[in-house]
Write a protein that holds these residues in place. Structure first.
Motif, PDB file in Angstrom:
ATOM      1  N   GLU A 195      37.195  35.871  37.449  1.00 17.19           N
ATOM      2  CA  GLU A 195      36.715  35.443  36.134  1.00 17.19           C
ATOM      3  C   GLU A 195      35.300  34.895  36.221  1.00 17.19           C
ATOM      4  OE1 GLU A 195      39.669  32.675  34.843  1.00 17.19           O
ATOM      5  OE2 GLU A 195      41.093  34.237  34.262  1.00 17.19           O
ATOM      6  N   ALA A 196      35.020  34.109  37.248  1.00 22.74           N
ATOM      7  CA  ALA A 196      33.677  33.542  37.401  1.00 22.74           C
ATOM      8  C   ALA A 196      32.665  34.635  37.709  1.00 22.74           C
ATOM      9  CB  ALA A 196      33.672  32.492  38.506  1.00 22.74           C
ATOM     10  N   SER A 197      33.035  35.593  38.545  1.00 27.57           N
ATOM     11  CA  SER A 197      32.122  36.688  38.880  1.00 27.57           C
ATOM     12  C   SER A 197      31.872  37.591  37.675  1.00 27.57           C
ATOM     13  CB  SER A 197      32.695  37.515  40.030  1.00 27.57           C
ATOM     14  OG  SER A 197      32.811  36.730  41.184  1.00 27.57           O
ATOM     15  N   GLU A 198      32.892  37.767  36.849  1.00 22.60           N
ATOM     16  CA  GLU A 198      32.743  38.594  35.654  1.00 22.60           C
ATOM     17  C   GLU A 198      31.745  37.969  34.684  1.00 22.60           C
ATOM     18  OE1 GLU A 198      35.741  39.267  32.133  1.00 22.60           O
ATOM     19  OE2 GLU A 198      36.352  40.450  33.883  1.00 22.60           O
ATOM     20  N   LYS A 199      31.791  36.657  34.550  1.00 25.60           N
ATOM     21  CA  LYS A 199      30.849  35.968  33.672  1.00 25.60           C
ATOM     22  C   LYS A 199      29.436  36.039  34.226  1.00 25.60           C
ATOM     23  CE  LYS A 199      34.151  32.624  31.855  1.00 25.60           C
ATOM     24  NZ  LYS A 199      34.516  31.204  31.829  1.00 25.60           N
ATOM     25  N   LEU A 200      29.337  36.088  35.544  1.00 27.37           N
ATOM     26  CA  LEU A 200      28.028  36.100  36.189  1.00 27.37           C
ATOM     27  C   LEU A 200      27.269  37.355  35.810  1.00 27.37           C
ATOM     28  CD1 LEU A 200      26.252  34.529  38.121  1.00 27.37           C
ATOM     29  CD2 LEU A 200      27.354  35.682  40.004  1.00 27.37           C
ATOM     30  N   GLY A 201      27.803  38.509  36.076  1.00 30.30           N
ATOM     31  CA  GLY A 201      27.262  39.801  35.666  1.00 30.30           C
ATOM     32  C   GLY A 201      25.750  39.869  35.540  1.00 30.30           C
ATOM     33  N   PRO A 202      25.231  40.929  35.012  1.00 26.44           N
ATOM     34  CA  PRO A 202      23.782  41.024  34.799  1.00 26.44           C
ATOM     35  C   PRO A 202      23.339  40.142  33.643  1.00 26.44           C
ATOM     36  CG  PRO A 202      24.870  42.995  33.993  1.00 26.44           C
ATOM     37  CD  PRO A 202      25.923  42.157  34.669  1.00 26.44           C
ATOM     38  N   ALA A 203      22.142  39.600  33.738  1.00 24.07           N
ATOM     39  CA  ALA A 203      21.611  38.714  32.699  1.00 24.07           C
ATOM     40  C   ALA A 203      21.338  39.518  31.426  1.00 24.07           C
ATOM     41  CB  ALA A 203      20.337  38.036  33.174  1.00 24.07           C
ATOM     42  N   LYS A 204      21.702  38.965  30.293  1.00 24.60           N
ATOM     43  CA  LYS A 204      21.498  39.625  29.008  1.00 24.60           C
ATOM     44  C   LYS A 204      20.311  38.961  28.311  1.00 24.60           C
ATOM     45  CE  LYS A 204      26.401  40.529  28.443  1.00 24.60           C
ATOM     46  NZ  LYS A 204      27.591  40.218  27.675  1.00 24.60           N
ATOM     47  N   MET A 251      46.923  32.150  46.818  1.00 26.88           N
ATOM     48  CA  MET A 251      45.847  33.088  47.048  1.00 26.88           C
ATOM     49  C   MET A 251      45.527  33.857  45.766  1.00 26.88           C
ATOM     50  SD  MET A 251      44.038  34.129  49.651  1.00 26.88           S
ATOM     51  CE  MET A 251      43.100  35.457  50.258  1.00 26.88           C
ATOM     52  N   THR A 252      46.561  34.173  44.970  1.00 29.20           N
ATOM     53  CA  THR A 252      46.304  34.920  43.737  1.00 29.20           C
ATOM     54  C   THR A 252      45.531  34.075  42.729  1.00 29.20           C
ATOM     55  OG1 THR A 252      48.474  34.311  42.885  1.00 29.20           O
ATOM     56  CG2 THR A 252      48.303  36.417  44.012  1.00 29.20           C
ATOM     57  N   ALA A 253      45.786  32.764  42.706  1.00 24.22           N
ATOM     58  CA  ALA A 253      45.043  31.891  41.788  1.00 24.22           C
ATOM     59  C   ALA A 253      43.563  31.881  42.154  1.00 24.22           C
ATOM     60  CB  ALA A 253      45.621  30.480  41.828  1.00 24.22           C
ATOM     61  N   TYR A 254      43.284  31.867  43.460  1.00 24.98           N
ATOM     62  CA  TYR A 254      41.895  31.902  43.923  1.00 24.98           C
ATOM     63  C   TYR A 254      41.221  33.201  43.495  1.00 24.98           C
ATOM     64  CZ  TYR A 254      38.230  33.224  47.220  1.00 24.98           C
ATOM     65  OH  TYR A 254      37.076  33.687  47.771  1.00 24.98           O
ATOM     66  N   LEU A 255      41.897  34.315  43.714  1.00 26.74           N
ATOM     67  CA  LEU A 255      41.317  35.606  43.364  1.00 26.74           C
ATOM     68  C   LEU A 255      41.089  35.730  41.857  1.00 26.74           C
ATOM     69  CD1 LEU A 255      43.333  37.944  45.743  1.00 26.74           C
ATOM     70  CD2 LEU A 255      40.965  37.207  45.987  1.00 26.74           C
ATOM     71  N   LYS A 256      42.021  35.191  41.074  1.00 27.63           N
ATOM     72  CA  LYS A 256      41.875  35.240  39.620  1.00 27.63           C
ATOM     73  C   LYS A 256      40.683  34.400  39.164  1.00 27.63           C
ATOM     74  CE  LYS A 256      44.286  34.246  35.332  1.00 27.63           C
ATOM     75  NZ  LYS A 256      45.456  33.673  34.705  1.00 27.63           N
ATOM     76  N   ALA A 257      40.576  33.176  39.693  1.00 29.00           N
ATOM     77  CA  ALA A 257      39.469  32.291  39.303  1.00 29.00           C
ATOM     78  C   ALA A 257      38.131  32.870  39.734  1.00 29.00           C
ATOM     79  CB  ALA A 257      39.669  30.909  39.918  1.00 29.00           C
ATOM     80  N   ARG A 258      38.089  33.444  40.934  1.00 31.21           N
ATOM     81  CA  ARG A 258      36.835  34.019  41.430  1.00 31.21           C
ATOM     82  C   ARG A 258      36.446  35.251  40.613  1.00 31.21           C
ATOM     83  NH1 ARG A 258      33.691  36.939  44.745  1.00 31.21           N
ATOM     84  NH2 ARG A 258      32.402  35.832  46.246  1.00 31.21           N
TER      85      ARG A 258
END
Length: 120
Positions: A10-19, A1-8
Motif C-alpha cells: 500500500e505504501a509503495s503504491e502511493k509512492l508511484g510516479p509523481a503527478k 508476514m502478510t501484514a508486512y507485505l500488505k502495508a508495504r
C-alpha cells in the motif's frame, strides 16, 4: 508476514510516479437557428484535474517504506536468534546425555552390571 507485505504494498503504491497539478475546464455552446426558429441548443462542459504530490510527501512515503522494512528486519532477526538458541540448547542437551542415549540401560561393566534398577 502478510501484514508486512500488505502495508508495504500500500505504501509503495502511493509512492508511484509523481503527478503534476493540472486543471482544465472547457465549455462550448452550440445553437442553430433556421428561419428564425431555434432548433437545438447544447452546452458541453469538461473538467480534468490531477492531484499533485509534493517532494516532501514523496520523501515521507519513502521513509515510511524504509521504516516498515527495518521493523520487519528486526522481527526476523529476533526470530532467527531464538531459533539459533533453540538449536544450541538441543545440541547441548544431546551432548550431555550422549551416554544415556547410546546405552539407556547403562554399561555392563559398571557397578550395576547392566541390570535395570527397579524397586520391585
Amino acid at each position: 508476514m502478510t501484514a508486512y507485505l500488505k502495508a508495504r504494498g500500500e505504501a509503495s503504491e502511493k509512492l508511484g510516479p509523481a503527478k503534476s497539478s493540472e486543471s482544465t475546464t472547457a465549455e462550448s455552446a452550440e445553437s442553430k437557428t433556421e428561419e428564425g426558429v431555434a432548433k437545438e441548443s447544447s452546452v458541453k462542459k469538461t473538467e480534468k484535474s490531477e492531484k499533485s504530490v509534493t517532494k516532501e510527501e514523496v520523501e515521507d512515503l519513502q521513509h515510511h517504506v524504509v521504516e516498515l522494512d527495518v521493523k520487519q528486519y528486526v522481527a526476523l532477526e529476533g526470530a532467527l536468534r531464538d531459533l539459533s538458541q533453540a538449536y544450541v540448547r538441543a545440541f547441548d542437551l544431546l551432548d550431555k546425555n550422549k551416554d544415556k542415549c547410546e546405552n539407556p540401560r547403562g554399561d555392563a561393566d559398571a557397578s550395576g552390571g547392566g541390570r535395570m534398577n527397579s524397586m520391585y
